[in-house]
Design an enzyme around this catalytic site. Sequence first.
Site, mmCIF file in Angstrom:
data_model
loop_
_atom_site.group_PDB
_atom_site.id
_atom_site.type_symbol
_atom_site.label_atom_id
_atom_site.label_comp_id
_atom_site.label_asym_id
_atom_site.label_seq_id
_atom_site.Cartn_x
_atom_site.Cartn_y
_atom_site.Cartn_z
ATOM 1 N N ALA A 75 0.819 -1.216 0.000
ATOM 2 C CA ALA A 75 0.000 0.000 0.000
ATOM 3 C C ALA A 75 0.854 1.267 0.000
ATOM 4 O O ALA A 75 0.447 2.286 -0.561
ATOM 5 C CB ALA A 75 -0.940 -0.004 1.204
ATOM 6 N N THR A 76 2.042 1.217 0.598
ATOM 7 C CA THR A 76 2.914 2.405 0.574
ATOM 8 C C THR A 76 3.275 2.762 -0.861
ATOM 9 O O THR A 76 3.174 3.920 -1.275
ATOM 10 C CB THR A 76 4.192 2.168 1.412
ATOM 11 O OG1 THR A 76 3.832 2.100 2.792
ATOM 12 C CG2 THR A 76 5.202 3.291 1.221
ATOM 13 N N CYS A 328 4.071 1.768 12.130
ATOM 14 C CA CYS A 328 5.114 2.461 11.378
ATOM 15 C C CYS A 328 5.750 3.578 12.186
ATOM 16 O O CYS A 328 6.871 3.977 11.935
ATOM 17 C CB CYS A 328 4.535 3.029 10.094
ATOM 18 S SG CYS A 328 3.589 1.798 9.203
#
Length: 404
Positions: A75-76, A328
């Site tokens: 997704a990043t 994160c």
Amino acid sequence: MKLPIYLDYSATTPVDPRVAQKMSECLLMDGNFGNPASRSHVFGWKAEEAVENARRQVAELVNADPREIVWTSGATESDNLAIKGVAHFYSGKGKHIITSKIEHKAVLDTCRQLEREGFEVTYLEPGEDGLITPAMVEAALRDDTILVSVMHVNNEIGTINDIAAIGELTRSRGVLFHVDAAQSTGKVEIDLDKLKVDLMSFSAHKTYGPKGIGALYVRRKPRVRIEGQMHGGGHERGMRSGTLATHQIVGMGEAFRIAREEMAQESAHVLALRDRFFAQIDGLEELYINGSMTSRVPHNLNVSFNYVEGESLIMALKDLAVSSGSACTSASLEPSYVLRALGRNDELAHSSIRFTFGRFTTEEEIDYAAQKVVEAVSKLRELSPLWDMYKEGVDLSQVEWQAH
């Protein structure tokens, strides 16, 4: 019951055994190990067939055309590709982007990079319920706005934004709409045939698939153009070069197939667990839920325990795998920027714990975890002079602390 107990499903999920089985069939010499781009022999054809089958499985979960699914590393990368890809392609039309203060770092830092390149970004502030409303988006729209990027489900507080209403607004104004849906696949119904969403980011490892693989939905009708950010062999119709990892892709496809078939019963199971957990800790004083409880996925409970330091509570809960903030950023001791954006003060933001439940969580684990939380919070408060002062009726906001 095995210790420690995993209650951090929003950080990552274990791979479902059915997914691992499918992946293992794509690795060895007697398996489907070929390069999907090899057009001259059966090894390549078989690998390509497996990749296209997985593309269809991902598309089916969100009711999209398989040709609208582009494979990425997660997704990043999908967020980067969507936001930079649109910004670079449409910069002639305008250089204004709208997002929110509570997006994932993958969106926020991508926008920061574009600001360095001369784009202008408006960061919307959520209400104290953690939601971004269509009215907030509308108020920020300008003639030179080219993109709105608002997440579907927030990774820290589990709140669900009304992306259907925001999409109607952006489409009517001719502005592209990107949605980070890393936390919503398998948790919330997504129908891209109905939603006016132009780009959507997906992750496998939040949905019981492997890490290192994700996808970006890029709408075909009306057509959305993006500039590729990874250059090379022109894979994925030029949008994302790089040899396709068949085993990862097959894993994501199988994970999304399972999510589609089992979502309803899984959500009911998880909701029952969350309610059971909350009922057992709700007796604690000065307990605050972060984010809306009505517009929220059942998998998430983010709670602040006033007069308890979040880090010390996590240390005290050594048998529970939980987090403060997102995985994160949980290594930094800064209070969660998401909770700060909700208007929580530093003390409450620092005392927050995110409990996230999932497919393999049991009632026995929930009962044990709740008991441990109540014990740890009570014990830490006993040691806290602030708690004593609060119990004596002292208004701590009026206290002037002496600097040493």
